[in-house]
Design an enzyme around this catalytic site. Structure first.
Site, PDB file in Angstrom:
ATOM      1  N   HIS A 146       0.833  -1.197   0.000  1.00  0.00           N
ATOM      2  CA  HIS A 146       0.000   0.000   0.000  1.00  0.00           C
ATOM      3  C   HIS A 146       0.873   1.254   0.000  1.00  0.00           C
ATOM      4  CE1 HIS A 146      -3.279   2.752   0.823  1.00  0.00           C
ATOM      5  NE2 HIS A 146      -4.089   1.773   0.511  1.00  0.00           N
ATOM      6  N   HIS A 147       0.430   2.248  -0.773  1.00  0.00           N
ATOM      7  CA  HIS A 147       1.203   3.487  -0.902  1.00  0.00           C
ATOM      8  C   HIS A 147       1.300   4.249   0.424  1.00  0.00           C
ATOM      9  CE1 HIS A 147       3.408   6.323  -3.133  1.00  0.00           C
ATOM     10  NE2 HIS A 147       2.684   6.369  -4.234  1.00  0.00           N
ATOM     11  N   ALA A 148       0.399   3.961   1.363  1.00  0.00           N
ATOM     12  CA  ALA A 148       0.484   4.587   2.684  1.00  0.00           C
ATOM     13  C   ALA A 148       1.737   4.139   3.430  1.00  0.00           C
ATOM     14  CB  ALA A 148      -0.756   4.248   3.508  1.00  0.00           C
TER      15      ALA A 148
END
Length: 474
Positions: A146-148
């Protein structure tokens, strides 16, 4: 100790929906001939990953949201972590060619991650027997994170954790203390923390404003001296509409040495300028074939790392962005390279005048409830159809090592990038360099690019034209 997501990290949580999962990753292909016995076993891959889980915090952390989105979420160590949930294994049906692999990768990439668990997956894909140029028995690994959790630079650190410099290198040092999961924090505690964070926001805002005042003076001076311009028109294209949940994946490989030769055709040009020029040529050819080429050049957003030396090795996101006109209105590839180089210099001058990190700092003062609501509204009311987006596509260039890497004993042959799309931006070109090669990937909404093989052919043709024209110039 609870670790909170930054505003930039959290923005990828708020921006996610079923049509727009916000994970990044890659398609890596391995040659198992360097494995003991010459054949890779799935259980050995599992063991290899397990031995390295402590090298990156991302692997065993999951999200805990603050009630009512009163503040940004937190990371906690997942007490129920199960490695076999995160590492999967499939096989292509015969014959196992490049097109089949791209279709399978696109399907995997289009599915959102399970956000109740640590937000990453690895999928091992066997059966690549009909892909030209690959060693016999090669297999692929599709990574989704996930880009988070990470940006492109931090993603390179994850790649490092899952690879070694030798096929049979020594095991990494075990952690000093055994890993332990954590209980999820009490909702009352999270609300209390949110109140405290909101109370201290004005002090943080004052500090950022103190840095913003001289930055704006630099910006005005740069405009007056015509070091850069800010009025580049962004045309409407098929890539600027509301996206579907379906994806296409394609890609082509170019020799790094030939790309370095290209940049010598225009004084001061960089490898990144050459890559942008190739992408611009591909878009020109593709849109011409559809009779949709705008009079003005398409504009790409290029992420810029603002990670300082002291931040190296840290996860999360630390990126700003610059925009560059791709010269899609220019037929001659060398003239297009000159135009891209000039546009890139202008954009870098503007970024330097303001300060790339300052651009990202203001985002932390948008309240989490407002950010989450704005992201939902943007998607639900199809705002992408009503406004002009500030760019037409993304070109993300992550330099890699120019020496061989190994994972579970198998040599990394090549890798292609995977990135997120969102309404108003249905096309991305992730770019990797590794071992004397550059790979340019095409990630797009299938409704916008229903003919991925033709788009890849446009990309190859654009590269060939620029390489050929540069060899004549030199």
């Amino acid at each position: 100790r609870l670790e909170q997501l930054t505003a930039q990290d959290a923005s990828f949580i708020y921006g996610e929906n079923t049509r727009s999962p916000m994970h990044i990753g890659g398609l890596a292909i391995y040659d198992p001939s360097t494995v003991e016995g010459g054949k890779q076993r799935f259980k050995d891959i599992l063991q290899f990953v397990e031995d390295r889980l402590h090298l990156a915090k991302t692997f065993r952390r999951k999200l805990v949201e603050v009630p009512f989105n009163l503040d940004h979420p937190y990371w906690v160590e997942d007490k129920d972590f199960d490695l076999e949930f995160h590492v999967r294994h499939i096989r292509l049906p015969e014959p196992g060619d490049w097109r089949q692999l791209c279709i399978q990768v696109a399907r995997l990439h289009s599915r959102p991650l399970d956000m109740t668990k640590a937000p990453w997956e690895l999928t091992v894909i066997e059966g690549l027997d009909a892909i030209e140029g690959l060693p016999s028995g090669s297999y692929a690994v599709v990574t989704k994170i996930h880009h988070a959790c990470i940006d492109g630079v931090a993603g390179a650190d994850i790649t490092e954790a899952l690879h070694s410099l030798e096929p049979h290198g020594a095991l990494p040092q075990p952690p000093e203390t055994p890993w332990r999961g954590e209980d999820e924090p009490n909702p009352v505690e999270l609300v209390t923390r949110a109140q405290f964070n909101n109370f201290t926001q004005p002090l943080k805002f004052a500090e950022v404003m103190a840095r913003a005042i001289p930055a704006m003076a630099n910006f005005q001076a740069g405009l007056a001296q015509r070091k850069f311009t800010v009025n580049t028109p962004v045309p409407k294209t098929r890539f600027g509409r509301v996206i579907s949940s379906h994806r296409i994946i394609e890609g082509r490989t170019i020799e790094l040495a030939k790309v370095k030769n290209v940049k010598r055709a225009v004084e001061g040009a960089t490898i990144n300028d050459a890559v942008l020029t190739i992408c611009g040529g591909a878009l020109r050819k593709y849109l011409l074939s559809k009779k949709e080429l705008p009079d003005h050049s398409l504009v790409a957003m290029a992420p810029i790392s603002v990670r300082s030396n002291g931040d190296s090795g840290q996860e999360g996101n630390s990126v700003a962005a610059m925009t560059v006109a791709l010269g899609t209105d220019i037929e001659d590839p060398i003239e297009r390279l000159e135009s891209v180089h000039t546009a890139a210099i202008s954009s870098k001058e503007m970024t330097n005048a303001v300060g790339a990190k300052l651009m990202t700092d203001f985002g932390q003062f948008i309240p989490s409830t407002t950010a989450a609501l704005a992201s939902r509204l943007y998607s639900e009311v199809s705002m992408a159809e009503q406004i002009t987006h500030p760019y037409n596509c993304v070109v993300s260039n992550v330099p890699g090592p120019q020496f061989s890497l190994y994972s579970a004993g198998a040599r990394l042959v090549t890798q292609y990038g995977l990135g997120p799309l969102h309404d108003g931006m249905g096309l991305m070109f992730p770019v990797f360099s590794y071992c004397g090669q550059i790979t340019i990937s095409v990630n797009a909404c299938r409704n916008m690019v229903p003919d991925p093989e033709f788009f890849a052919a446009c990309l190859q043709s654009s590269a060939d034209e620029l390489l050929g024209a540069a060899s004549v110039e030199n």
